[in-house]
Design an enzyme around this catalytic site. Sequence first.
Site: not given
Length: 370
Positions: A206-208, A210
Amino acid sequence: MTSFGRSFILVVVLCGLLVLCNAATLGTLHRRSYFYVGERFTAQGNLSIAAGQIYVEHLTPQKVTQPLPLLIIHGHGMTGTNFLNTPDGRPGWADYFLSKGYEVYLVDQPSRGRSPWQKNIDGVQSAFDTFTIESHFTATQLHNLWPQASLHTQWPGNGSLGDPVFDNFFASTVPSLDDETETATKIRVAGSALLDKIGPVILLTHSQSGPHGWVLGDARPSEVKAIVALEPSGPPFMNAVFPPLTAARKFGLTDIPVEYSPPVTSPDDIARVTVSSSPSFTCFEQASPPRKLVNLANIPILVVTSESSYHSIYDDCTVQYLTQAGVRVDHISLGDVGIHGNGHMMFMEKNGLQIVDEVVQKWISKTIHQ
Ligand SMILES: *[C@@H]1O[C@H](CO)[C@@H](O)[C@H](O)[C@H]1NC(C)=O
Ligand SMILES: *[C@@H]1O[C@H](CO)[C@@H](O)[C@H](O)[C@H]1NC(C)=O
């Protein structure tokens, strides 16, 4: 008796009669254990300390029916708690996957949460403030920092300071390393050691985290059988939406080298061209012929983008970069499949279980023929 007391007794009585009730209200029966991996013992004077290890929580359902476990890595400022119960007390994605017969591993990223941060070894940390969480994640519709922000409706509660759900969520956030190169270097070491121990896995980021998915897929291509990337950090080479739009991810989608073919010895070897440009976002791709991300080429990837997140502006560009580099990516924008009003923290929002069931699990079962 309190109303909580009354409903607890009701739940216990009903659950004695109905097994299904268990999953719906109390979560899925499982065993929890934990371990640490990736530690390096370092001399401090004539004594030793350990650094670099990550906390790994291992959840095993009563009956494992899926051959591959899920390894879940949370985003910036967060810990593995993101995927346990939601901040308003509903079952989270870990419970969902347990109910489908998956073993689940939840980590805390290096130097964060229950993974130790060691003075004189680990770098500078900082924490999210309430305004950033409200305006970027939980109450975007009140701040409208990008056009789609107004479509946000799925956060439980008003998403602002003073709301009990917001306050509980905000209290779960923790300081994180500032330097993404340091974080990526550490996750490559500890995450590879973890994959050697528990792999093969389906990796969910998720997000950072990724970019951690691209880094770990690159480091251990045979141990990562699929990657589900929820709004992975992007777009290529330069930050977008939130000023200052500084350079980032100098190897395209990662801060540290990943294997390209033909190989690169320095980030400057990756020639880039501008695909589109606006004041808040420039989309780059590689100049032709593009180098290929060879170690990711055989890993099926799903990128999921919510309707109202700032990622709705640029995830297409991230996906296009991967595709151009020879990676097999499916991209699902939730708004296009009739799932509306989500923001960046989609998995803890009101319809989080709908997203995991109708989008993520559906893609996994279609993609991984087990
Ligand atoms: C470490 O060095 C200190 C100071 O020389 C000494 O007092 C101590 O006993 C040593 N500790 C070990 C475990 O060797
Ligand atoms: C959100 O709810 C809390 C608690 O009721 C309240 O104090 C706060 O003013 C609300 N914020 C907004 C922006 O509505």
